[in-house]
Design a protein around this motif. Structure first.
Motif, PDB file in Angstrom:
ATOM      1  N   TYR A  99      -1.368  20.836 -14.975  1.00 20.57           N
ATOM      2  CA  TYR A  99      -0.950  20.072 -13.793  1.00 20.57           C
ATOM      3  C   TYR A  99      -2.058  19.923 -12.760  1.00 20.57           C
ATOM      4  O   TYR A  99      -2.169  18.890 -12.108  1.00 20.57           O
ATOM      5  N   VAL A 100      -2.891  20.946 -12.621  1.00 21.62           N
ATOM      6  CA  VAL A 100      -3.931  20.872 -11.608  1.00 21.62           C
ATOM      7  C   VAL A 100      -4.888  19.717 -11.878  1.00 21.62           C
ATOM      8  O   VAL A 100      -5.409  19.081 -10.957  1.00 21.62           O
ATOM      9  N   LEU A 101      -5.128  19.408 -13.160  1.00 19.23           N
ATOM     10  CA  LEU A 101      -5.974  18.270 -13.492  1.00 19.23           C
ATOM     11  C   LEU A 101      -5.264  16.967 -13.176  1.00 19.23           C
ATOM     12  O   LEU A 101      -5.893  15.972 -12.795  1.00 19.23           O
ATOM     13  N   ALA A 102      -3.949  16.954 -13.346  1.00 15.43           N
ATOM     14  CA  ALA A 102      -3.183  15.764 -12.999  1.00 15.43           C
ATOM     15  C   ALA A 102      -3.255  15.498 -11.499  1.00 15.43           C
ATOM     16  O   ALA A 102      -3.328  14.346 -11.060  1.00 15.43           O
ATOM     17  N   VAL A 103      -3.247  16.557 -10.697  1.00  9.66           N
ATOM     18  CA  VAL A 103      -3.367  16.399  -9.248  1.00  9.66           C
ATOM     19  C   VAL A 103      -4.721  15.791  -8.894  1.00  9.66           C
ATOM     20  O   VAL A 103      -4.825  14.895  -8.047  1.00  9.66           O
ATOM     21  N   ALA A 104      -5.790  16.280  -9.548  1.00 11.72           N
ATOM     22  CA  ALA A 104      -7.128  15.732  -9.301  1.00 11.72           C
ATOM     23  C   ALA A 104      -7.182  14.260  -9.695  1.00 11.72           C
ATOM     24  O   ALA A 104      -7.775  13.432  -8.989  1.00 11.72           O
ATOM     25  N   ASP A 105      -6.569  13.930 -10.832  1.00  9.45           N
ATOM     26  CA  ASP A 105      -6.528  12.553 -11.288  1.00  9.45           C
ATOM     27  C   ASP A 105      -5.766  11.688 -10.300  1.00  9.45           C
ATOM     28  O   ASP A 105      -6.180  10.574  -9.950  1.00  9.45           O
ATOM     29  N   ALA A 106      -4.626  12.192  -9.829  1.00  2.93           N
ATOM     30  CA  ALA A 106      -3.811  11.454  -8.873  1.00  2.93           C
ATOM     31  C   ALA A 106      -4.557  11.255  -7.560  1.00  2.93           C
ATOM     32  O   ALA A 106      -4.493  10.178  -6.951  1.00  2.93           O
ATOM     33  N   ALA A 107      -5.280  12.271  -7.108  1.00  4.68           N
ATOM     34  CA  ALA A 107      -6.017  12.164  -5.854  1.00  4.68           C
ATOM     35  C   ALA A 107      -7.054  11.049  -5.922  1.00  4.68           C
ATOM     36  O   ALA A 107      -7.203  10.256  -4.988  1.00  4.68           O
ATOM     37  N   SER A 108      -7.777  10.983  -7.033  1.00  6.99           N
ATOM     38  CA  SER A 108      -8.766   9.926  -7.211  1.00  6.99           C
ATOM     39  C   SER A 108      -8.103   8.557  -7.217  1.00  6.99           C
ATOM     40  O   SER A 108      -8.580   7.603  -6.591  1.00  6.99           O
ATOM     41  N   LEU A 109      -6.963   8.472  -7.912  1.00  7.22           N
ATOM     42  CA  LEU A 109      -6.267   7.198  -8.022  1.00  7.22           C
ATOM     43  C   LEU A 109      -5.663   6.773  -6.688  1.00  7.22           C
ATOM     44  O   LEU A 109      -5.711   5.595  -6.317  1.00  7.22           O
ATOM     45  N   VAL A 110      -5.097   7.719  -5.949  1.00 10.33           N
ATOM     46  CA  VAL A 110      -4.528   7.405  -4.636  1.00 10.33           C
ATOM     47  C   VAL A 110      -5.611   6.868  -3.706  1.00 10.33           C
ATOM     48  O   VAL A 110      -5.408   5.871  -2.998  1.00 10.33           O
ATOM     49  N   SER A 111      -6.776   7.512  -3.702  1.00  9.83           N
ATOM     50  CA  SER A 111      -7.871   7.051  -2.848  1.00  9.83           C
ATOM     51  C   SER A 111      -8.287   5.626  -3.204  1.00  9.83           C
ATOM     52  O   SER A 111      -8.512   4.785  -2.332  1.00  9.83           O
ATOM     53  N   GLU A 112      -8.373   5.350  -4.503  1.00 13.43           N
ATOM     54  CA  GLU A 112      -8.729   3.999  -4.935  1.00 13.43           C
ATOM     55  C   GLU A 112      -7.687   2.985  -4.473  1.00 13.43           C
ATOM     56  O   GLU A 112      -8.029   1.890  -3.996  1.00 13.43           O
ATOM     57  N   TYR A 113      -6.419   3.341  -4.582  1.00 18.47           N
ATOM     58  CA  TYR A 113      -5.361   2.408  -4.179  1.00 18.47           C
ATOM     59  C   TYR A 113      -5.287   2.251  -2.670  1.00 18.47           C
ATOM     60  O   TYR A 113      -4.924   1.186  -2.173  1.00 18.47           O
ATOM     61  N   TRP A 114      -5.610   3.282  -1.907  1.00 21.33           N
ATOM     62  CA  TRP A 114      -5.669   3.121  -0.455  1.00 21.33           C
ATOM     63  C   TRP A 114      -6.727   2.088  -0.078  1.00 21.33           C
ATOM     64  O   TRP A 114      -6.500   1.246   0.791  1.00 21.33           O
ATOM     65  N   HIS A 115      -7.881   2.166  -0.737  1.00 25.63           N
ATOM     66  CA  HIS A 115      -8.934   1.179  -0.464  1.00 25.63           C
ATOM     67  C   HIS A 115      -8.480  -0.222  -0.866  1.00 25.63           C
ATOM     68  O   HIS A 115      -8.773  -1.207  -0.178  1.00 25.63           O
ATOM     69  N   ARG A 116      -7.790  -0.307  -1.976  1.00 21.49           N
ATOM     70  CA  ARG A 116      -7.288  -1.610  -2.438  1.00 21.49           C
ATOM     71  C   ARG A 116      -6.302  -2.191  -1.422  1.00 21.49           C
ATOM     72  O   ARG A 116      -6.360  -3.378  -1.082  1.00 21.49           O
ATOM     73  N   ALA A 117      -5.397  -1.349  -0.923  1.00 24.30           N
ATOM     74  CA  ALA A 117      -4.414  -1.810   0.044  1.00 24.30           C
ATOM     75  C   ALA A 117      -5.081  -2.239   1.349  1.00 24.30           C
ATOM     76  O   ALA A 117      -4.738  -3.275   1.931  1.00 24.30           O
ATOM     77  N   TYR A 118      -6.045  -1.442   1.819  1.00 29.28           N
ATOM     78  CA  TYR A 118      -6.745  -1.782   3.060  1.00 29.28           C
ATOM     79  C   TYR A 118      -7.452  -3.125   2.921  1.00 29.28           C
ATOM     80  O   TYR A 118      -7.400  -3.971   3.822  1.00 29.28           O
ATOM     81  N   LEU A 119      -8.101  -3.328   1.778  1.00 33.60           N
ATOM     82  CA  LEU A 119      -8.834  -4.573   1.585  1.00 33.60           C
ATOM     83  C   LEU A 119      -7.886  -5.759   1.425  1.00 33.60           C
ATOM     84  O   LEU A 119      -8.160  -6.848   1.933  1.00 33.60           O
ATOM     85  N   LEU A 120      -6.765  -5.564   0.739  1.00 36.66           N
ATOM     86  CA  LEU A 120      -5.764  -6.629   0.638  1.00 36.66           C
ATOM     87  C   LEU A 120      -5.292  -7.040   2.031  1.00 36.66           C
ATOM     88  O   LEU A 120      -5.189  -8.243   2.343  1.00 36.66           O
ATOM     89  N   ASP A 121      -5.005  -6.057   2.862  1.00 36.20           N
ATOM     90  CA  ASP A 121      -4.570  -6.337   4.229  1.00 36.20           C
ATOM     91  C   ASP A 121      -5.643  -7.110   4.990  1.00 36.20           C
ATOM     92  O   ASP A 121      -5.356  -8.075   5.705  1.00 36.20           O
ATOM     93  N   HIS A 122      -6.889  -6.701   4.814  1.00 30.02           N
ATOM     94  CA  HIS A 122      -8.021  -7.355   5.470  1.00 30.02           C
ATOM     95  C   HIS A 122      -8.142  -8.816   5.049  1.00 30.02           C
ATOM     96  O   HIS A 122      -8.279  -9.716   5.884  1.00 30.02           O
ATOM     97  N   VAL A 123      -8.075  -9.064   3.744  1.00 29.71           N
ATOM     98  CA  VAL A 123      -8.228 -10.430   3.224  1.00 29.71           C
ATOM     99  C   VAL A 123      -7.079 -11.322   3.667  1.00 29.71           C
ATOM    100  O   VAL A 123      -7.284 -12.485   4.050  1.00 29.71           O
ATOM    101  N   ILE A 124      -5.867 -10.785   3.643  1.00 35.19           N
ATOM    102  CA  ILE A 124      -4.698 -11.570   4.049  1.00 35.19           C
ATOM    103  C   ILE A 124      -4.769 -11.905   5.528  1.00 35.19           C
ATOM    104  O   ILE A 124      -4.534 -13.050   5.941  1.00 35.19           O
ATOM    105  N   ARG A 125      -5.124 -10.924   6.363  1.00 36.62           N
ATOM    106  CA  ARG A 125      -5.217 -11.180   7.801  1.00 36.62           C
ATOM    107  C   ARG A 125      -6.321 -12.169   8.136  1.00 36.62           C
ATOM    108  O   ARG A 125      -6.232 -12.907   9.116  1.00 36.62           O
ATOM    109  N   ALA A 126      -7.365 -12.180   7.316  1.00 38.95           N
ATOM    110  CA  ALA A 126      -8.462 -13.124   7.545  1.00 38.95           C
ATOM    111  C   ALA A 126      -8.066 -14.562   7.223  1.00 38.95           C
ATOM    112  O   ALA A 126      -8.776 -15.497   7.590  1.00 38.95           O
TER     113      ALA A 126
END
Length: 230
Positions: A99-126
């Motif tokens: 499970y601890v490896l799954a948490v590390a995997d999830a953390a990396s994926l969550v960070s990537e998706y946060w960046h994706r969401a922030y950029l989507l918001d940026h592009v839409i607002r622009a």
């Protein structure tokens, strides 16, 4: 087309709910189900973020922005698909055991998706996806900026969220079915509490997008290649 300003953006869980859930699907202990649920959240992100901004997207643009990334369209990406499938199965089976490896995997994926969401918001607002805008160019640049983004600064914060999430599978499945950010509101508390620092890191992907966007080819020049993968 004007760029949005770079003043600190107020935290809005509606923008990050689906992104956070998509990253946490790495904790679902059933191989292949995690990928299916992740895909559902990823595809829902563009419409949800547009709705949070009081905007709408063209169906084709919404579908393209919900795809996984530009790298899958390259010849090398296609040739790597069989190997990627084998690695995926090995990874998810191992991660469900440790499970601890799954948490590390999830953390990396969550960070990537946060960046994706922030950029989507940026592009839409622009307004780069509004009717009459050059959405093709904006989407190409969107994926290129994501491919080049350094998401490591937020992995520690994402790990805090992933490691404190219990009984996550049921919540994610319920959230995927109901499409209501309120279902996962509790997941946003860690990101909200450290939003000022997180937003400073997330802003870098928007600045990179702006720089790439301004390199739009002149008429007659070949545009940059790359659209979202499946």
């Amino acid at each position: 087309m004007a760029m949005p300003n770079h003043n600190p953006r107020a935290f809005d869980w509606r923008i990050y709910a689906d992104a956070t859930c998509a990253g946490l699907t790495a904790l679902i202990p059933i191989p292949l189900l995690d990928a299916v649920v992740e895909r559902a959240f990823r595809r829902r992100m563009p419409a949800g973020i547009a709705r949070a901004n009081g905007r709408s997207l063209q169906p084709e643009d919404r579908a393209r922005l919900g795809r996984s990334g530009s790298e899958l369209l390259s010849l090398a990406g296609c040739l790597m698909l069989p190997l990627a499938a084998v690695r995926y199965l090995a990874r998810v089976i191992w991660h469900k055991v440790v499970y601890v490896l799954a948490v590390a995997d999830a953390a990396s994926l969550v960070s990537e998706y946060w960046h994706r969401a922030y950029l989507l918001d940026h592009v839409i607002r622009a307004g780069h996806l509004d009717e009459g805008a050059d959405a093709d160019w904006a989407i190409q640049v969107f994926f290129k900026a994501l491919d080049e983004a350094d998401t490591s600064p937020l992995i520690g914060l994402a790990r805090q969220l992933a490691s404190t999430s219990r009984r996550i599978s049921g919540m994610l499945l319920r959230a995927a079915r109901l499409d209501d950010p309120e279902v996962t509101q509790a997941l946003g508390e860690i990101l909200s509490s450290q939003w000022a620092a997180a937003e400073r890191s997330l802003r870098e992907v928007a600045l990179a997008y702006n720089e790439l966007y301004m390199q739009r080819p002149q008429p007659g020049e070949a545009p940059a290649s790359g659209r979202g993968g499946s």
